[in-house]
Design an enzyme around this catalytic site. Structure first.
Site, PDB file in Angstrom:
ATOM      1  N   ASN A   1      19.543  -5.502  11.744  1.00 15.09           N
ATOM      2  CA  ASN A   1      18.731  -6.334  11.040  1.00 15.09           C
ATOM      3  C   ASN A   1      18.968  -7.204  10.259  1.00 15.09           C
ATOM      4  O   ASN A   1      20.376  -7.672  10.303  1.00 15.09           O
ATOM      5  CB  ASN A   1      18.171  -5.005   9.949  1.00 15.09           C
TER       6      ASN A   1
ATOM      7  N   HIS B   1      42.106 -14.861   3.028  1.00 17.79           N
ATOM      8  CA  HIS B   1      43.021 -16.143   2.926  1.00 17.79           C
ATOM      9  C   HIS B   1      44.170 -15.425   2.578  1.00 17.79           C
ATOM     10  O   HIS B   1      44.645 -14.226   2.278  1.00 17.79           O
ATOM     11  CB  HIS B   1      42.518 -16.645   1.567  1.00 17.79           C
TER      12      HIS B   1
ATOM     13  N   THR C   1      37.092  -0.128   3.392  1.00 17.89           N
ATOM     14  CA  THR C   1      38.351  -0.822   3.267  1.00 17.89           C
ATOM     15  C   THR C   1      39.525  -0.269   4.078  1.00 17.89           C
ATOM     16  O   THR C   1      40.475  -0.706   4.161  1.00 17.89           O
ATOM     17  CB  THR C   1      38.969  -0.830   1.547  1.00 17.89           C
ATOM     18  N   LYS C   2      39.234   1.077   4.735  1.00 16.46           N
ATOM     19  CA  LYS C   2      40.222   1.480   5.755  1.00 16.46           C
ATOM     20  C   LYS C   2      39.320   1.929   6.988  1.00 16.46           C
ATOM     21  O   LYS C   2      38.290   2.019   6.888  1.00 16.46           O
ATOM     22  CB  LYS C   2      41.046   2.398   5.006  1.00 16.46           C
TER      23      LYS C   2
END
Length: 130
Positions: free
Chosen positions: A13, A43, A95-96
């Site tokens: 979507n 970064h 995050t993992k």
């Protein structure tokens, strides 16, 4: 788009942001609600030359397996692999890595449930996707 692969039968979507600089792969039959953000680069803030970060990004591909269901307003960090048949709950920050058939929620996302893997494997073997 370079570095972006979307498998067959995916439903993605609108209102999404895909940073595919490091590579993003969606497997087959993924369903994605609005508001997904995926980063495949970050970064380099650990360099010894510049603040707040060095100009060249660190590339870390993101892989999303087959038949993954991603709820609204999810964020996926660089380097994450989400295995087949997983469910990513609304608003999760992944995050993992997420194991096969896991249900994750929260910020950071944690496993809160698990699909029946035996049934999931049978459905995958039958090619029972919608």
């Amino acid at each position: 788009v370079e570095n972006l692969t979307i498998g067959k039968g995916c439903s993605i979507n609108g209102d999404i942001y895909l940073n595919a600089e490091g590579g993003i792969v969606f497997g087959d039959f993924c369903h994605v609600a609005k508001g997904l953000t995926v980063y495949s680069s970050n970064h380099n803030w650990k360099n010894e030359e510049y603040l707040p970060y060095f100009g060249r990004n660190i590339l870390r591909p993101v892989t999303i397996g087959d038949a993954v269901w991603i709820g609204a307003n999810v964020t996926i960090r660089p380097g994450v692999t989400i295995e087949d048949a997983s469910i990513i709950s609304i608003g999760a920050v992944v995050t993992k890595d997420v194991p096969k058939g896991a249900i994750v929620a929260g910020n950071p996302a944690e496993i809160v449930g698990q699909r029946d893997i035996e049934l999931t494997d049978k459905l995958i073997a039958r090619n029972a996707f919608c």
